[in-house]
Write a protein that holds these residues in place. Structure first.
Motif: not given
Length: 391
Positions: A40-54, A319-332
Protein backbone atom coordinates in the motif's frame (compact mmCIF):
# COMPACT_ATOMS: atom_id res chain seq x y z
CA UNK A 1 3.34 -14.71 -11.03
CA UNK A 2 3.79 -11.02 -11.16
CA UNK A 3 7.23 -9.42 -11.27
CA UNK A 4 8.08 -9.66 -7.62
CA UNK A 5 11.17 -9.52 -5.53
CA UNK A 6 12.57 -12.95 -4.94
CA UNK A 7 15.59 -12.31 -2.82
CA UNK A 8 14.61 -14.46 0.14
CA UNK A 9 17.58 -15.04 2.43
CA UNK A 10 19.14 -18.30 1.33
CA UNK A 11 18.19 -21.27 3.46
CA UNK A 12 21.76 -22.57 3.50
CA UNK A 13 23.34 -19.62 5.38
CA UNK A 14 20.28 -19.49 7.64
CA UNK A 15 20.94 -23.10 8.58
CA UNK A 16 24.58 -22.20 9.28
CA UNK A 17 23.28 -19.70 11.84
CA UNK A 18 21.67 -22.60 13.73
CA UNK A 19 18.04 -22.17 12.66
CA UNK A 20 15.86 -25.27 12.39
CA UNK A 21 13.44 -26.14 9.57
CA UNK A 22 10.53 -24.22 11.09
CA UNK A 23 12.64 -21.09 11.68
CA UNK A 24 13.95 -21.27 8.10
CA UNK A 25 10.37 -21.48 6.85
CA UNK A 26 9.47 -18.46 8.98
CA UNK A 27 12.40 -16.47 7.63
CA UNK A 28 11.65 -17.50 4.05
CA UNK A 29 8.22 -15.95 4.51
CA UNK A 30 9.59 -12.79 6.17
CA UNK A 31 10.39 -11.00 2.93
CA UNK A 32 6.92 -11.83 1.65
CA UNK A 33 5.46 -10.25 4.80
CA UNK A 34 7.54 -7.15 4.06
CA UNK A 35 6.00 -7.00 0.61
CA UNK A 36 2.55 -7.20 2.19
CA UNK A 37 3.42 -4.34 4.53
CA UNK A 38 4.95 -2.26 1.73
CA UNK A 39 2.39 -2.78 -1.01
CA UNK A 40 0.00 0.00 0.00
CA UNK A 41 2.82 2.52 0.73
CA UNK A 42 4.30 1.58 -2.64
CA UNK A 43 1.01 2.24 -4.42
CA UNK A 44 0.56 5.59 -2.64
CA UNK A 45 4.16 6.78 -3.02
CA UNK A 46 4.23 6.19 -6.78
CA UNK A 47 1.22 8.42 -7.49
CA UNK A 48 2.36 11.54 -9.29
CA UNK A 49 6.05 10.76 -8.76
CA UNK A 50 8.66 9.64 -11.22
CA UNK A 51 9.63 5.97 -11.52
CA UNK A 52 13.20 7.04 -10.71
CA UNK A 53 12.38 8.37 -7.24
CA UNK A 54 10.46 5.24 -6.27
CA UNK A 55 13.19 2.88 -7.48
CA UNK A 56 15.89 4.77 -5.58
CA UNK A 57 13.89 4.81 -2.33
CA UNK A 58 13.04 1.13 -2.58
CA UNK A 59 16.60 0.18 -3.43
CA UNK A 60 17.94 2.05 -0.41
CA UNK A 61 15.56 0.31 1.98
CA UNK A 62 16.40 -3.07 0.45
CA UNK A 63 20.11 -2.42 0.93
CA UNK A 64 19.56 -1.63 4.61
CA UNK A 65 17.64 -4.89 5.03
CA UNK A 66 20.36 -6.96 3.34
CA UNK A 67 22.93 -5.34 5.63
CA UNK A 68 20.87 -6.41 8.63
CA UNK A 69 20.74 -10.01 7.41
CA UNK A 70 24.52 -10.01 7.13
CA UNK A 71 25.17 -8.37 10.50
CA UNK A 72 22.68 -9.98 12.90
CA UNK A 73 22.47 -13.54 14.27
CA UNK A 74 19.30 -13.42 16.38
CA UNK A 75 16.14 -14.77 14.77
CA UNK A 76 14.08 -11.63 15.51
CA UNK A 77 16.71 -9.30 14.02
CA UNK A 78 17.20 -11.41 10.88
CA UNK A 79 13.41 -11.65 10.53
CA UNK A 80 12.95 -7.86 10.70
CA UNK A 81 15.81 -7.33 8.24
CA UNK A 82 14.23 -9.74 5.76
CA UNK A 83 10.91 -7.91 6.19
CA UNK A 84 12.67 -4.65 5.28
CA UNK A 85 14.12 -6.29 2.15
CA UNK A 86 10.58 -7.10 1.04
CA UNK A 87 9.27 -3.65 2.00
CA UNK A 88 11.89 -1.84 -0.06
CA UNK A 89 11.83 -4.42 -2.81
CA UNK A 90 8.16 -3.96 -3.60
CA UNK A 91 8.56 -0.18 -3.89
CA UNK A 92 11.45 -0.58 -6.32
CA UNK A 93 10.16 -3.56 -8.30
CA UNK A 94 6.61 -2.24 -8.80
CA UNK A 95 7.92 0.99 -10.33
CA UNK A 96 10.62 -0.87 -12.25
CA UNK A 97 8.07 -3.14 -13.89
CA UNK A 98 5.83 -0.17 -14.68
CA UNK A 99 8.80 1.68 -16.20
CA UNK A 100 9.55 -1.25 -18.51
CA UNK A 101 5.90 -1.40 -19.57
CA UNK A 102 5.82 2.35 -20.21
CA UNK A 103 8.95 2.20 -22.35
CA UNK A 104 7.89 -0.76 -24.49
CA UNK A 105 5.46 -1.04 -27.38
CA UNK A 106 2.44 -3.17 -26.42
CA UNK A 107 3.05 -5.67 -29.22
CA UNK A 108 6.58 -6.35 -27.96
CA UNK A 109 5.91 -6.18 -24.22
CA UNK A 110 5.77 -9.93 -23.54
CA UNK A 111 9.09 -10.43 -25.33
CA UNK A 112 10.68 -7.56 -23.44
CA UNK A 113 9.51 -8.83 -20.04
CA UNK A 114 10.80 -12.27 -20.96
CA UNK A 115 14.20 -10.77 -21.75
CA UNK A 116 14.20 -8.99 -18.39
CA UNK A 117 13.46 -12.25 -16.58
CA UNK A 118 16.12 -14.07 -18.58
CA UNK A 119 18.75 -11.47 -17.72
CA UNK A 120 17.88 -11.54 -14.03
CA UNK A 121 17.83 -15.33 -13.92
CA UNK A 122 21.14 -15.59 -15.75
CA UNK A 123 22.66 -13.17 -13.27
CA UNK A 124 21.36 -15.36 -10.44
CA UNK A 125 22.98 -18.39 -12.09
CA UNK A 126 26.31 -16.62 -12.40
CA UNK A 127 26.20 -15.46 -8.80
CA UNK A 128 25.41 -19.00 -7.58
CA UNK A 129 28.18 -20.53 -9.67
CA UNK A 130 30.73 -17.92 -8.60
CA UNK A 131 29.72 -18.24 -4.95
CA UNK A 132 30.16 -22.01 -5.12
CA UNK A 133 33.56 -21.67 -6.77
CA UNK A 134 34.75 -19.06 -4.27
CA UNK A 135 33.48 -20.82 -1.14
CA UNK A 136 36.64 -22.88 -0.61
CA UNK A 137 39.15 -20.06 -1.26
CA UNK A 138 37.25 -17.64 0.97
CA UNK A 139 36.97 -20.29 3.68
CA UNK A 140 40.71 -20.85 3.53
CA UNK A 141 41.32 -17.12 3.80
CA UNK A 142 39.03 -16.83 6.83
CA UNK A 143 40.22 -20.07 8.45
CA UNK A 144 36.74 -21.60 8.35
CA UNK A 145 34.75 -24.28 6.54
CA UNK A 146 32.94 -23.44 3.26
CA UNK A 147 29.54 -23.96 4.88
CA UNK A 148 30.27 -21.75 7.92
CA UNK A 149 28.26 -18.55 8.34
CA UNK A 150 31.21 -16.11 8.08
CA UNK A 151 32.15 -17.52 4.68
CA UNK A 152 28.60 -17.33 3.37
CA UNK A 153 28.18 -13.81 4.74
CA UNK A 154 31.35 -12.69 3.03
CA UNK A 155 30.09 -14.07 -0.29
CA UNK A 156 26.67 -12.45 0.11
CA UNK A 157 28.28 -9.15 1.09
CA UNK A 158 30.42 -9.21 -2.04
CA UNK A 159 27.35 -9.79 -4.16
CA UNK A 160 25.56 -6.95 -2.41
CA UNK A 161 28.37 -4.55 -3.22
CA UNK A 162 28.18 -5.53 -6.89
CA UNK A 163 24.38 -5.19 -6.85
CA UNK A 164 24.72 -1.68 -5.45
CA UNK A 165 26.29 -0.64 -8.75
CA UNK A 166 22.81 -0.92 -10.31
CA UNK A 167 22.18 2.57 -8.97
CA UNK A 168 24.29 3.98 -11.81
CA UNK A 169 21.79 3.36 -14.66
CA UNK A 170 18.90 4.32 -12.35
CA UNK A 171 20.45 7.75 -11.82
CA UNK A 172 20.46 8.20 -15.61
CA UNK A 173 16.65 7.88 -15.79
CA UNK A 174 14.87 11.21 -16.21
CA UNK A 175 12.57 12.18 -13.33
CA UNK A 176 9.37 12.44 -15.37
CA UNK A 177 5.98 12.43 -13.53
CA UNK A 178 3.54 9.79 -14.78
CA UNK A 179 0.40 10.85 -16.68
CA UNK A 180 -2.76 10.60 -14.55
CA UNK A 181 -5.23 9.04 -17.04
CA UNK A 182 -6.99 6.00 -15.50
CA UNK A 183 -9.57 3.35 -16.40
CA UNK A 184 -13.14 3.70 -15.19
CA UNK A 185 -13.28 2.61 -11.54
CA UNK A 186 -15.68 -0.36 -12.03
CA UNK A 187 -13.53 -1.73 -14.85
CA UNK A 188 -10.30 -1.29 -12.89
CA UNK A 189 -11.68 -2.81 -9.68
CA UNK A 190 -13.07 -5.84 -11.48
CA UNK A 191 -9.71 -6.47 -13.16
CA UNK A 192 -7.85 -6.14 -9.86
CA UNK A 193 -10.14 -8.65 -8.11
CA UNK A 194 -9.70 -11.22 -10.88
CA UNK A 195 -5.92 -10.89 -10.98
CA UNK A 196 -5.70 -11.02 -7.17
CA UNK A 197 -7.47 -14.38 -7.00
CA UNK A 198 -4.91 -15.89 -9.36
CA UNK A 199 -1.97 -14.30 -7.54
CA UNK A 200 -3.06 -15.84 -4.23
CA UNK A 201 -3.01 -19.35 -5.71
CA UNK A 202 0.35 -18.89 -7.41
CA UNK A 203 1.87 -17.28 -4.31
CA UNK A 204 0.77 -20.08 -1.99
CA UNK A 205 2.00 -22.76 -4.37
CA UNK A 206 5.35 -21.06 -4.90
CA UNK A 207 5.89 -20.51 -1.16
CA UNK A 208 5.35 -24.20 -0.53
CA UNK A 209 8.54 -25.18 -2.34
CA UNK A 210 10.52 -22.60 -4.33
CA UNK A 211 12.28 -20.84 -1.40
CA UNK A 212 13.68 -24.24 -0.39
CA UNK A 213 15.03 -25.63 -3.66
CA UNK A 214 18.57 -25.58 -2.31
CA UNK A 215 17.49 -27.50 0.81
CA UNK A 216 15.62 -29.96 -1.43
CA UNK A 217 18.89 -30.91 -3.10
CA UNK A 218 20.96 -30.76 0.10
CA UNK A 219 18.61 -32.65 2.44
CA UNK A 220 17.12 -35.22 0.10
CA UNK A 221 20.18 -36.00 -2.02
CA UNK A 222 23.09 -34.86 0.15
CA UNK A 223 24.38 -32.33 -2.41
CA UNK A 224 27.26 -30.30 -0.88
CA UNK A 225 27.17 -26.51 -0.88
CA UNK A 226 30.01 -26.33 -3.42
CA UNK A 227 27.83 -28.19 -5.96
CA UNK A 228 24.55 -26.41 -5.24
CA UNK A 229 25.52 -23.46 -7.41
CA UNK A 230 25.85 -25.73 -10.43
CA UNK A 231 22.46 -27.39 -9.91
CA UNK A 232 20.70 -24.09 -9.29
CA UNK A 233 22.49 -22.74 -12.36
CA UNK A 234 21.01 -25.53 -14.50
CA UNK A 235 17.54 -24.47 -13.35
CA UNK A 236 18.36 -20.81 -13.97
CA UNK A 237 19.58 -21.44 -17.51
CA UNK A 238 16.47 -23.51 -18.29
CA UNK A 239 14.25 -20.73 -16.96
CA UNK A 240 16.14 -18.08 -18.91
CA UNK A 241 15.73 -19.97 -22.19
CA UNK A 242 12.02 -20.39 -21.53
CA UNK A 243 11.64 -16.68 -20.75
CA UNK A 244 13.35 -15.74 -24.01
CA UNK A 245 11.29 -18.07 -26.17
CA UNK A 246 7.75 -17.84 -24.83
CA UNK A 247 6.81 -14.27 -25.71
CA UNK A 248 8.50 -14.28 -29.10
CA UNK A 249 7.50 -17.72 -30.41
CA UNK A 250 4.58 -19.06 -28.34
CA UNK A 251 2.49 -16.13 -27.14
CA UNK A 252 2.84 -14.37 -30.49
CA UNK A 253 1.22 -17.35 -32.22
CA UNK A 254 -1.31 -18.68 -29.70
CA UNK A 255 -2.22 -15.47 -27.91
CA UNK A 256 -1.39 -14.49 -24.33
CA UNK A 257 -3.93 -16.47 -22.30
CA UNK A 258 -3.87 -19.75 -24.32
CA UNK A 259 -0.07 -19.77 -24.26
CA UNK A 260 0.06 -19.01 -20.52
CA UNK A 261 -2.43 -21.70 -19.54
CA UNK A 262 -0.82 -24.25 -21.87
CA UNK A 263 2.68 -24.04 -20.43
CA UNK A 264 1.43 -23.77 -16.84
CA UNK A 265 -0.52 -26.99 -17.30
CA UNK A 266 2.37 -28.76 -19.01
CA UNK A 267 4.68 -27.88 -16.10
CA UNK A 268 2.63 -29.75 -13.48
CA UNK A 269 3.67 -33.36 -14.28
CA UNK A 270 7.34 -32.40 -14.10
CA UNK A 271 6.87 -30.96 -10.60
CA UNK A 272 5.27 -34.25 -9.53
CA UNK A 273 8.15 -36.26 -10.98
CA UNK A 274 10.62 -34.17 -8.98
CA UNK A 275 8.57 -34.72 -5.85
CA UNK A 276 8.44 -38.50 -6.06
CA UNK A 277 11.72 -39.54 -7.69
CA UNK A 278 14.66 -40.76 -5.66
CA UNK A 279 17.20 -40.10 -8.41
CA UNK A 280 19.03 -36.77 -8.39
CA UNK A 281 19.48 -36.52 -12.19
CA UNK A 282 15.76 -37.13 -12.73
CA UNK A 283 14.84 -34.51 -10.13
CA UNK A 284 17.17 -31.93 -11.67
CA UNK A 285 15.88 -32.66 -15.18
CA UNK A 286 12.23 -32.49 -14.13
CA UNK A 287 12.69 -29.20 -12.27
CA UNK A 288 14.67 -27.79 -15.21
CA UNK A 289 11.77 -28.50 -17.58
CA UNK A 290 9.35 -27.03 -15.06
CA UNK A 291 11.47 -23.87 -14.82
CA UNK A 292 11.68 -23.67 -18.60
CA UNK A 293 7.89 -23.68 -18.87
CA UNK A 294 6.97 -21.51 -15.88
CA UNK A 295 9.64 -18.85 -16.39
CA UNK A 296 8.50 -18.69 -20.00
CA UNK A 297 4.96 -17.90 -18.94
CA UNK A 298 6.05 -15.31 -16.35
CA UNK A 299 7.10 -12.64 -18.83
CA UNK A 300 3.85 -12.97 -20.76
CA UNK A 301 1.82 -12.85 -17.54
CA UNK A 302 3.58 -9.68 -16.40
CA UNK A 303 3.06 -8.01 -19.76
CA UNK A 304 -0.60 -9.05 -19.90
CA UNK A 305 -1.29 -7.71 -16.42
CA UNK A 306 0.40 -4.33 -16.85
CA UNK A 307 -1.05 -3.86 -20.34
CA UNK A 308 -4.48 -4.10 -18.74
CA UNK A 309 -3.88 -0.88 -16.77
CA UNK A 310 -2.91 2.67 -17.71
CA UNK A 311 0.59 4.00 -16.87
CA UNK A 312 -0.84 5.85 -13.83
CA UNK A 313 -2.23 2.59 -12.46
CA UNK A 314 0.57 0.15 -13.29
CA UNK A 315 2.89 0.59 -10.30
CA UNK A 316 -0.02 0.50 -7.85
CA UNK A 317 -1.59 -2.54 -9.51
CA UNK A 318 1.77 -4.30 -9.51
CA UNK A 319 2.16 -3.57 -5.80
CA UNK A 320 -1.28 -4.94 -4.93
CA UNK A 321 -0.68 -8.09 -6.96
CA UNK A 322 2.62 -8.52 -5.16
CA UNK A 323 0.79 -8.07 -1.85
CA UNK A 324 -1.60 -10.92 -2.65
CA UNK A 325 1.18 -13.15 -4.02
CA UNK A 326 3.51 -12.48 -1.10
CA UNK A 327 0.90 -12.88 1.64
CA UNK A 328 -0.01 -16.27 0.21
CA UNK A 329 3.68 -17.05 -0.34
CA UNK A 330 4.44 -16.34 3.32
CA UNK A 331 1.68 -18.68 4.45
CA UNK A 332 2.91 -21.36 2.08
CA UNK A 333 6.53 -20.98 3.27
CA UNK A 334 5.65 -21.19 6.96
CA UNK A 335 3.39 -24.23 6.46
CA UNK A 336 6.04 -25.82 4.26
CA UNK A 337 8.66 -25.43 6.99
CA UNK A 338 6.28 -26.91 9.56
CA UNK A 339 5.62 -29.92 7.32
CA UNK A 340 9.32 -30.60 6.82
CA UNK A 341 10.00 -30.13 10.54
CA UNK A 342 7.58 -33.00 11.15
CA UNK A 343 8.30 -35.25 8.16
CA UNK A 344 11.95 -34.48 7.40
CA UNK A 345 13.11 -34.73 3.76
CA UNK A 346 9.90 -36.59 2.86
CA UNK A 347 8.10 -33.32 3.47
CA UNK A 348 9.41 -32.04 0.15
CA UNK A 349 7.06 -34.43 -1.62
CA UNK A 350 4.10 -32.89 0.20
CA UNK A 351 5.45 -29.42 -0.64
CA UNK A 352 5.59 -30.20 -4.37
CA UNK A 353 2.15 -31.79 -4.40
CA UNK A 354 0.83 -28.62 -2.76
CA UNK A 355 2.51 -26.55 -5.47
CA UNK A 356 0.94 -28.67 -8.21
CA UNK A 357 -2.56 -28.37 -6.77
CA UNK A 358 -2.30 -24.60 -6.33
CA UNK A 359 -0.80 -24.02 -9.78
CA UNK A 360 -3.37 -26.26 -11.44
CA UNK A 361 -6.21 -24.29 -9.86
CA UNK A 362 -4.54 -21.03 -10.88
CA UNK A 363 -4.21 -22.15 -14.50
CA UNK A 364 -7.89 -23.15 -14.58
CA UNK A 365 -8.93 -19.84 -13.05
CA UNK A 366 -6.76 -17.90 -15.49
CA UNK A 367 -8.64 -19.45 -18.41
CA UNK A 368 -12.06 -18.96 -16.83
CA UNK A 369 -11.50 -15.30 -15.90
CA UNK A 370 -9.40 -13.97 -18.79
CA UNK A 371 -9.99 -16.07 -21.90
CA UNK A 372 -11.94 -13.23 -23.53
CA UNK A 373 -10.14 -10.26 -21.94
CA UNK A 374 -8.33 -7.77 -24.19
CA UNK A 375 -5.90 -5.43 -22.37
CA UNK A 376 -6.74 -1.76 -22.95
CA UNK A 377 -4.34 0.12 -20.69
CA UNK A 378 -2.43 1.65 -23.61
CA UNK A 379 -5.44 3.37 -25.13
CA UNK A 380 -4.62 7.07 -25.18
CA UNK A 381 -1.24 6.48 -23.53
CA UNK A 382 2.03 7.74 -24.96
CA UNK A 383 4.70 5.07 -25.36
CA UNK A 384 8.15 6.26 -24.32
CA UNK A 385 10.76 6.08 -27.05
CA UNK A 386 13.53 3.58 -26.36
CA UNK A 387 15.99 2.09 -28.84
CA UNK A 388 14.63 -1.46 -28.69
CA UNK A 389 10.93 -0.84 -28.29
CA UNK A 390 10.08 -2.29 -31.69
CA UNK A 391 12.26 -5.36 -32.00
Amino acid sequence: MNAKSKTNPSAKPLRSLGFDAFAIGLLAGAEALGVVAGAIPAAIFTRGRSRRAAILLGGTLTGIGITGILVFNALAAVFLSAVLVGFGGIIASSSGAALLADATDATRRATRFGQQIALGTTAAFLSSAIAGALAAPVASLLGARPEDAPVLRALVASGGIIAALSIVPILAIRAVPVAQHTLEAPTRNDLVRRFLAIEVLFGFGAGSFLPFVNLFFADRYGVPFSALGLLLGVLAVAGSIGALLHGRFVASRLGAIPSIVLVETLSLPFALVAGFTGALPVAVGALAVRHFLMFGASGTVNAFQLSSFTPAERAGANAFFALAWSAANAVGAVLSGAIRARLGPDGFTVNLVTLVIAYGLAALLTWRLFATHEPSGDVGARTLAVPDSRG
